[in-house]
Design an enzyme around this catalytic site. Structure first.
Site, PDB file in Angstrom:
ATOM      1  N   HIS A  67       0.829  -1.207   0.000  1.00 31.34           N
ATOM      2  CA  HIS A  67       0.000   0.000   0.000  1.00 31.34           C
ATOM      3  C   HIS A  67       0.863   1.257   0.000  1.00 31.34           C
ATOM      4  O   HIS A  67       0.499   2.266  -0.599  1.00 31.34           O
ATOM      5  CB  HIS A  67      -0.954   0.019   1.205  1.00 31.34           C
ATOM      6  CG  HIS A  67      -2.189  -0.777   0.987  1.00 31.34           C
ATOM      7  ND1 HIS A  67      -3.388  -0.202   0.632  1.00 31.34           N
ATOM      8  CD2 HIS A  67      -2.423  -2.106   1.080  1.00 31.34           C
ATOM      9  CE1 HIS A  67      -4.302  -1.147   0.502  1.00 31.34           C
ATOM     10  NE2 HIS A  67      -3.739  -2.316   0.776  1.00 31.34           N
ATOM     11  N   ASP A  68       2.001   1.205   0.658  1.00 34.65           N
ATOM     12  CA  ASP A  68       2.892   2.360   0.677  1.00 34.65           C
ATOM     13  C   ASP A  68       3.489   2.615  -0.705  1.00 34.65           C
ATOM     14  O   ASP A  68       3.611   3.759  -1.124  1.00 34.65           O
ATOM     15  CB  ASP A  68       4.019   2.141   1.692  1.00 34.65           C
ATOM     16  CG  ASP A  68       4.914   3.355   1.795  1.00 34.65           C
ATOM     17  OD1 ASP A  68       4.382   4.472   1.948  1.00 34.65           O
ATOM     18  OD2 ASP A  68       6.140   3.199   1.722  1.00 34.65           O
ATOM     19  N   GLY A  73       5.345   5.429  -5.229  1.00 30.64           N
ATOM     20  CA  GLY A  73       6.623   4.889  -4.784  1.00 30.64           C
ATOM     21  C   GLY A  73       6.666   4.714  -3.281  1.00 30.64           C
ATOM     22  O   GLY A  73       5.822   5.203  -2.547  1.00 30.64           O
ATOM     23  N   ASP A  75       7.561   5.513   0.110  1.00 27.96           N
ATOM     24  CA  ASP A  75       8.024   6.718   0.797  1.00 27.96           C
ATOM     25  C   ASP A  75       7.573   6.799   2.254  1.00 27.96           C
ATOM     26  O   ASP A  75       7.804   7.793   2.923  1.00 27.96           O
ATOM     27  CB  ASP A  75       7.568   7.967   0.050  1.00 27.96           C
ATOM     28  CG  ASP A  75       6.057   8.055  -0.110  1.00 27.96           C
ATOM     29  OD1 ASP A  75       5.335   7.197   0.450  1.00 27.96           O
ATOM     30  OD2 ASP A  75       5.600   8.975  -0.798  1.00 27.96           O
ATOM     31  N   SER A  77       4.603   7.087   3.248  1.00 27.27           N
ATOM     32  CA  SER A  77       3.428   7.957   3.380  1.00 27.27           C
ATOM     33  C   SER A  77       2.196   7.228   3.893  1.00 27.27           C
ATOM     34  O   SER A  77       1.295   7.872   4.449  1.00 27.27           O
ATOM     35  CB  SER A  77       3.111   8.635   2.047  1.00 27.27           C
ATOM     36  OG  SER A  77       2.826   7.676   1.054  1.00 27.27           O
ATOM     37  N   GLU A  89      -2.759   9.059   4.567  1.00 29.93           N
ATOM     38  CA  GLU A  89      -3.085   7.814   3.860  1.00 29.93           C
ATOM     39  C   GLU A  89      -3.595   6.733   4.801  1.00 29.93           C
ATOM     40  O   GLU A  89      -4.351   5.870   4.395  1.00 29.93           O
ATOM     41  CB  GLU A  89      -1.850   7.292   3.118  1.00 29.93           C
ATOM     42  CG  GLU A  89      -1.491   8.080   1.897  1.00 29.93           C
ATOM     43  CD  GLU A  89      -0.341   7.448   1.142  1.00 29.93           C
ATOM     44  OE1 GLU A  89      -0.348   6.210   0.950  1.00 29.93           O
ATOM     45  OE2 GLU A  89       0.550   8.203   0.734  1.00 29.93           O
TER      46      GLU A  89
END
Length: 143
Positions: A67-68, A73, A75, A77, A89
């Site tokens: 999922h990241d 990419g 990161d 997040s 997110e």
């Protein structure tokens, strides 16, 4: 003209040497071995403990890493909480009731910060290494 060619040659060699020095700091599989040798063993221990406690956690950590990385990419997040200025997110519609294992990543980050200091190991790297270690742990158990 000879001085001009000599200068050009000197400039070219200088640029190539600079690029070689810069590239020596590029991505490396041994980076954390140099800056914090305890980082990877610490991540492995927390992942192993989590997978041993809850059988599905290995798959959950792998999915969290996916999922990241899926959109823009890898990161870190996916670990972001919603704030007054951003929609994190972690709580996004696609991740609610789907992505899990955040508490394991929080535990990893806490333990890694204890042995390495804060801000040495990136969250994206923690997710990647945790995913790798969770797959290895699952394989050891034949799951």
């Amino acid at each position: 003209m000879a001085d001009r060619n000599g200068f050009f040659y000197f400039l070219l060699v200088s640029v190539l040497v600079s690029m070689a020095i810069i590239s020596s700091d590029a991505l490396s599989t041994s980076f954390y071995q140099k800056v914090c040798p305890e980082a990877l063993p610490t991540i492995k221990k927390v992942v192993t403990d989590a997978v041993n406690r809850e059988r599905r956690m290995g798959a959950s950590l792998l999915r969290l890493h996916f999922h990241d990385c899926f959109i823009n990419g890898c990161d870190g997040s996916v670990l972001l909480d919603k704030t007054s200025t951003i929609d994190g997110e972690k709580g996004a519609a696609g991740n609610i009731n789907s992505a899990r294992g955040f508490e394991v990543v929080d535990r990893i980050k806490s333990e890694v910060n204890k042995v390495c200091g804060a801000q040495v190991v990136s969250c994206a790297d923690i997710l990647a290494v945790a995913a790798r270690d969770s797959v290895v742990q699952e394989e050891k158990h034949g799951r």
